[in-house]
Design a protein around this motif. Structure first.
Motif, short mmCIF file in Angstrom:
data_model
loop_
_atom_site.label_atom_id
_atom_site.label_comp_id
_atom_site.label_asym_id
_atom_site.label_seq_id
_atom_site.Cartn_x
_atom_site.Cartn_y
_atom_site.Cartn_z
N ARG A 611 0.84 -1.19 0.00
CA ARG A 611 0.00 0.00 0.00
C ARG A 611 0.87 1.24 0.00
NH1 ARG A 611 1.10 -1.23 5.14
NH2 ARG A 611 0.97 0.35 6.77
N LEU A 612 0.24 2.37 -0.20
CA LEU A 612 0.90 3.66 -0.01
C LEU A 612 0.05 4.49 0.94
CD1 LEU A 612 -0.43 6.34 -1.67
CD2 LEU A 612 0.22 4.92 -3.61
N ARG A 613 0.73 5.29 1.73
CA ARG A 613 0.06 6.21 2.66
C ARG A 613 0.66 7.58 2.44
NH1 ARG A 613 1.53 4.43 8.14
NH2 ARG A 613 3.18 6.01 8.05
N PHE A 614 -0.20 8.58 2.31
CA PHE A 614 0.28 9.93 1.99
C PHE A 614 -0.38 10.93 2.91
CE2 PHE A 614 0.64 13.84 -0.50
CZ PHE A 614 1.95 13.77 -0.94
N ASP A 615 0.43 11.62 3.74
CA ASP A 615 -0.07 12.67 4.63
C ASP A 615 0.18 14.02 3.97
OD1 ASP A 615 -0.54 10.60 6.36
OD2 ASP A 615 1.14 11.04 7.68
N PHE A 616 -0.81 14.90 4.06
CA PHE A 616 -0.67 16.18 3.38
C PHE A 616 -1.36 17.28 4.18
CE2 PHE A 616 -4.41 14.03 1.90
CZ PHE A 616 -5.40 15.00 1.79
N SER A 617 -0.90 18.51 3.98
CA SER A 617 -1.45 19.66 4.70
C SER A 617 -2.75 20.11 4.05
CB SER A 617 -0.43 20.81 4.69
OG SER A 617 -0.04 21.11 3.36
N HIS A 618 -3.82 20.08 4.84
CA HIS A 618 -5.13 20.54 4.37
C HIS A 618 -6.04 20.57 5.59
CE1 HIS A 618 -8.13 21.54 1.41
NE2 HIS A 618 -8.91 20.54 1.78
N ASP A 619 -6.90 21.58 5.68
CA ASP A 619 -7.66 21.78 6.91
C ASP A 619 -9.04 21.13 6.93
OD1 ASP A 619 -5.72 23.24 8.21
OD2 ASP A 619 -6.35 25.13 7.31
N PHE A 702 -5.20 2.60 -9.83
CA PHE A 702 -4.96 3.32 -8.57
C PHE A 702 -6.30 3.50 -7.88
CE2 PHE A 702 -5.15 7.37 -6.31
CZ PHE A 702 -4.04 7.32 -5.48
N ILE A 703 -6.39 3.08 -6.61
CA ILE A 703 -7.65 3.18 -5.86
C ILE A 703 -7.38 3.79 -4.49
CG2 ILE A 703 -9.55 1.90 -4.79
CD1 ILE A 703 -9.24 -0.22 -6.92
N ILE A 704 -8.12 4.85 -4.17
CA ILE A 704 -8.07 5.42 -2.81
C ILE A 704 -9.01 4.61 -1.93
CG2 ILE A 704 -8.64 7.43 -1.39
CD1 ILE A 704 -7.86 9.21 -3.76
N VAL A 705 -8.48 4.05 -0.84
CA VAL A 705 -9.31 3.20 0.02
C VAL A 705 -9.73 3.92 1.30
CG1 VAL A 705 -8.34 1.07 -0.87
CG2 VAL A 705 -7.27 2.15 1.10
N SER A 706 -9.04 5.02 1.68
CA SER A 706 -9.47 5.76 2.87
C SER A 706 -8.89 7.16 2.85
CB SER A 706 -9.04 5.04 4.16
OG SER A 706 -7.63 5.08 4.32
N GLU A 707 -9.57 8.09 3.55
CA GLU A 707 -9.10 9.46 3.72
C GLU A 707 -9.57 9.93 5.08
OE1 GLU A 707 -9.08 13.73 4.00
OE2 GLU A 707 -10.92 12.55 3.93
N GLY A 708 -8.67 10.51 5.87
CA GLY A 708 -9.05 10.94 7.20
C GLY A 708 -8.03 11.89 7.79
N SER A 709 -8.26 12.29 9.04
CA SER A 709 -7.40 13.23 9.73
C SER A 709 -6.41 12.48 10.61
CB SER A 709 -8.24 14.16 10.60
OG SER A 709 -7.42 14.99 11.41
N ILE A 717 -4.27 9.99 3.18
CA ILE A 717 -4.89 9.12 2.17
C ILE A 717 -4.13 7.81 2.15
CG2 ILE A 717 -5.00 8.75 -0.33
CD1 ILE A 717 -6.02 11.56 -0.67
N GLU A 718 -4.87 6.71 2.13
CA GLU A 718 -4.27 5.40 1.89
C GLU A 718 -4.81 4.88 0.57
OE1 GLU A 718 -3.73 2.58 4.87
OE2 GLU A 718 -3.47 4.02 6.50
N ALA A 719 -3.91 4.29 -0.22
CA ALA A 719 -4.29 3.88 -1.57
C ALA A 719 -3.57 2.61 -1.97
CB ALA A 719 -4.00 5.01 -2.56
N LEU A 720 -4.08 1.99 -3.03
CA LEU A 720 -3.51 0.77 -3.58
C LEU A 720 -3.23 0.97 -5.06
CD1 LEU A 720 -6.04 -1.78 -2.01
CD2 LEU A 720 -3.79 -1.18 -1.12
#
Length: 899
Positions: A611-619, A702-709, A717-720
């Protein structure tokens, strides 16, 4: 022309040393990613530490920098002095020139003297100098070569003029340059006032420190000459600007006046008010600079580490702002002056302007939300101190204010000092250590240091034995995934071995390796190392020191020895999964910025095979439509068949071309760049040392499987990708088909069928509730007739059959209303546990009846507990067999209440 503005002075310093064959090196991050022993970068030499230690080489022997620095922790902590002091800051810039085995004392002294007197044109009679007491060389260079009168060069002791990197390691004497503000600036009043006294007199300002790295110090304190000497100098930009601009305080220079002007404009203060609130203005100006640069370098306000520093400076600045007239979050508006003043030199401030403003404002708002509660608790504690006659607030209370109410220790201390109290800092630190120990544990710095020293010894032993290749150990994870090489060292529990056999867990050092070492979020490779008659499984790869790659492995068959010819092979399928995910993170980063805005920056990542996990700045949370659009953009880029281009470039060139540098990474002078896409269509350009596919089409779906804080202002975002995404989609489709079979509809009708069923169930539940209420009303009719007279009121105590506690409360209300005047106690069993509810009418409550006290007494019979209001209360227990006994006891207890 003499430089006079801060911009001109900074640039003149770098240009001067460039003219003298120094490489201009960009400032490293405030977060010292190459040195985990430091919380924040506090000196110019930090980014060159490995060079001085001989663990890293650079393509130059001379360097000059203007380095971003913070001094807010440990022995270098200037936070308390900020505001009252005209010179101290949390954030500052350190101008420095460095020599790695090139020039030494004479060169450093010559460069310093010429720059100060010729470029900045400081009158020589304003300058005084110090050298280490035994350093005749430096003394001679100042007096003989520079022509300085001997009485202007002071010999001083180890406290002021000897520097060391630690208890062991490189060290050496120093020489300092001091500026004389003149007799009128004397604050000590001593007739023999001079630099030599070292009493903090305001007449003398240290402006430049020259460190001569000359010796190596062992554990016993013995000094031996280094094989290669070095020069490390540091001159605070704020201080030298104050000298050139004849400013009595650093805050009166053009580095700070635009920020102070902004504060004054926002408040509408007169010049007299600005002078009255001088300390507040200074604290805000200093702290907002620190906050802006910390956030620009990837730090988020938080409870620990660098995040705590960001939190402290923001919250402390906000409190000072409140004291001088601000009644709302204001620091983001003040920060505009910082960005305007410094953004041309440090473009990360402009690039991350939106992030900086949003992060500061969010932290202020959170502080405002907790400040009133924190102040209430602190005021209570101070009143207790006053009553007891004590003057020291306990460390436990100070820590609780931080841990529970978000009031930083530094703010608590400020408030206490203003009221004439002190804070037990030792007790606070002890409470913090205990809290950390209980909650998460802690690896000691001694353990870390021991590990680093062990690997340095291994590297040194390889060099001593002549086993180190002339070109050094080769690390090349970008070529073929299998490479023939030589086994140079076997390490087990810190000891070098000559051989090892099956079943042993060892660390292997190879002359060349194709294995990738975890970095930039990408996990390390695994694979095998094998030779004649033996084979080892590589489970992890690390790089504890620059230039040394360690393969953590278990030998699964045979016996090997140092010097053996081996083949090192990366697990190719696993590497391909990782490369797909890594290239996909670049596409995702670009898509996020395209759809959400340029304020989006990477705040962390994990690139793993599964998997990949990506943290990013957004409010804000992503809407379903935004998530769909972002995934669609990534998949469009995959299908566009974009080539992935890798190129090595000078860092300055890459940044000027618009490359994105990622938080948490240390970059050298030559950087590896990854570009993909087409300009004006979809274009990603990042600095990256990771491994990638050759073409975006190799990523697959590419599939986004979750998005959260994950933190304030940070989303995840976690994706496959590839096979993982295909398996995920197949499983969901198969599940949908199975569900359609159960519901007897085709897959495209499942959603509507579920909605229809949900509506049917809602209607049935409403009808069921109506019928239950009818049944309860009828049961209440019958129960009401069972009431008995106790102490002049109606008392009903009975077991009932209801569906849930809510129905039980409704029945109790109905029965109480039916009685008109009296006490109701009913019992029921839910999931094998007894429950009691008591209700009393208002007139009974006035007579002393108390439902809460009643059920509290009855609950003891059924082995439980409970309580509540005088008119309604509930209790539960464990012993169903005694429920009737509890109900039978109710009348007597009610009689006792009313008698």
């Amino acid at each position: 022309m003499r430089p006079t503005t801060s911009e001109q002075i900074r640039e003149s310093f770098l240009e001067y040393f460039e003219e003298h064959r120094h490489q201009r090196v960009a400032s490293s991050s405030l977060v010292p990613y190459n040195d985990p022993t430091l919380l924040l970068t506090n000196a110019g030499m930090v980014q060159f530490k490995d060079v001085f230690l001989g663990m890293e080489t650079r393509p130059y022997e001379r360097a000059a920098t203007s380095q971003k620095c913070m001094r807010v922790a440990g022995k270098h902590n200037d936070l308390d002095n900020v505001g009252p002091s005209p010179r101290h800051h949390t954030f500052f810039e350190m101008l420095g020139n460095f020599s790695f085995g090139d020039y030494f004392k004479r060169g450093a002294i010559q460069f310093a003297y010429d720059y100060l007197t010729k470029v900045l044109q400081i009158p020589p009679d304003r300058l005084y100098y110090t050298v280490y007491e035994d350093d005749d060389e430096a003394f001679g260079y100042w007096t003989h070569d520079m022509g300085i009168a001997a009485e202007r060069v002071y010999r001083m002791g180890k406290k002021t003029n000897f520097w060391s990197m630690g208890d062991i390691g490189p060290c050496g004497p120093t020489s300092e340059v001091h500026y004389d503000w003149g007799e009128d600036a004397c604050t000590c009043g001593q007739p023999d006032c001079s630099v030599l006294i070292d009493n903090g007199c305001g007449r003398w300002l240290e402006i430049w420190n020259l460190v001569f790295m000359q010796f190596n110090q062992d554990a016993a304190g013995k000094l031996t000459p280094l094989p290669k000497t070095g020069i490390d100098t540091g001159m605070g930009l704020e201080r030298i600007v104050s000298v050139v601009q004849s400013a009595a305080a650093n805050y009166d220079t053009d580095l700070f006046t635009p920020i102070m002007d902004r504060i004054q404009a926002l408040l509408g203060h007169t010049d007299a008010q600005r002078a009255e609130y001088q300390t507040g203005y200074r604290v805000i100006a200093d702290h907002v600079r620190a906050a802006a640069f910390l956030i620009a370098d990837g730090v988020r306000p938080g409870p620990a580490g660098a995040g705590h520093v960001a939190r402290v400076v923001i919250r402390r600045a906000h409190r000072y702002g409140k004291n001088i007239g601000f009644d709302r979050p204001f620091l983001a508006d003040v920060c505009e002056a910082v960005i305007s003043k410094m953004g041309g030199v440090y473009p990360e401030l402009r690039d991350r302007r939106s992030l900086i403003r949003a992060t500061i404002t969010l932290e202020e708002e959170q502080f405002v939300a907790t400040l009133d509660r924190a102040m209430t608790e602190l005021e209570r504690a101070l009143r207790d101190l006053q009553r007891s006659g004590a003057t020291v607030l306990s460390g436990e209370v100070a820590f609780d204010l931080k841990a529970t109410h978000g009031l930083p220790f530094e703010v608590t201390r400020d408030i206490c000092l203003e009221r004439g109290y002190e804070v037990d800092q030792t007790g606070y630190e002890a409470a913090e250590v205990e809290h950390r120990r209980v909650s998460q544990g802690k690896i000691s710095e001694a353990q870390f240091g021991a590990g680093t020293e062990r690997y340095a010894q291994i590297l040194g032993e390889l060099q001593r034995r002549g086993q180190m290749p002339e070109s050094g150990l080769i690390y090349d994870p970008y070529g073929l995934l299998s490479r023939k090489t030589q086994l140079l060292a076997i390490v087990e529990e810190g000891f070098l071995l000559e051989s090892a056999g099956a079943g042993e867990h060892v660390e292997l050092v190879l002359a060349e390796t194709p294995f990738y070492v975890e970095s930039g979020g990408q996990v390390s490779d695994t694979g095998v190392i094998e030779g004649a008659g033996w084979r080892a499984r590589v489970e992890d790869v690390s790089r504890p020191l620059s230039g040394l790659t360690i393969h953590s492995a278990v030998i699964i068959e045979g016996q090997t020895h140092v010097g053996a010819a081996v083949t090192a092979s990366v697990d190719a399928p696993r590497r391909w999964h990782i490369m797909r995910n890594h290239t996909a993170t670049h596409l995702l980063h670009r898509a996020l910025r395209d759809h959400l805005g340029e304020h989006v920056h990477q705040a962390g990542s994990l690139v793993a095979p599964d998997r990949l996990r990506f943290d990013f700045s957004h409010d804000a949370a992503l809407t379903p439509e935004q998530t769909r659009q972002i995934a669609a953009s990534v998949n469009a880029a995959v299908l566009a068949h974009f080539p992935v281009n890798i190129a090595y470039k000078p860092l300055n060139q890459a940044m000027s071309e618009g490359a994105t540098a990622l938080f948490g990474e240390k970059y050298g002078d030559i950087v590896r760049t990854v570009t993909l896409g087409e300009q004006d269509v979809f274009f990603s350009y990042e600095l990256c040392g990771g491994t990638h596919v050759d073409n975006t089409s190799q990523i697959g779906p590419f599939i986004i499987v979750s998005e959260g804080s994950v933190a304030a202002g940070v989303r995840r975002i976690e994706a496959l990708t590839g096979f993982g995404a295909e398996a995920y989609a197949r499983e969901r489709l198969e599940s949908l088909a199975r569900l359609g079979g159960v519901l007897n509809v085709p897959p495209d009708r499942v959603e509507q069928k579920v909605l229809d069923l949900r509506e049917q169930i809602s209607q049935q539940n409403r009808e069921l509730q109506r019928l239950r209420q009818q049944l309860m009303a009828r049961e209440a009719e019958g129960l009401g007739e069972e009431a008995q007279q106790v102490a002049g009121v109606n008392v009903l105590a009975s077991r009932v059959e209801v569906a849930d506690v809510g129905g039980m409360r409704t029945m109790a209300d109905n029965l109480r209303n039916k009685l008109g005047s009296g006490f109701v106690v009913i019992g029921a069993v839910f999931d094998g546990r007894p429950t009691l509810i008591a209700a009393a009418t208002p007139d009974v409550v006035k007579r002393g009846g108390h439902a809460g006290n009643l059920v509290k007494s009855l609950s003891g019979i059924i082995g439980g507990g409970g309580g509540g209001r005088p008119d309604m209360a509930q209790a539960g227990g464990h012993d169903v067999s005694r429920l009737d006994e509890a109900l039978a006891a109710a009348p007597d207890l009610i009689s006792q209440q009313l008698s």
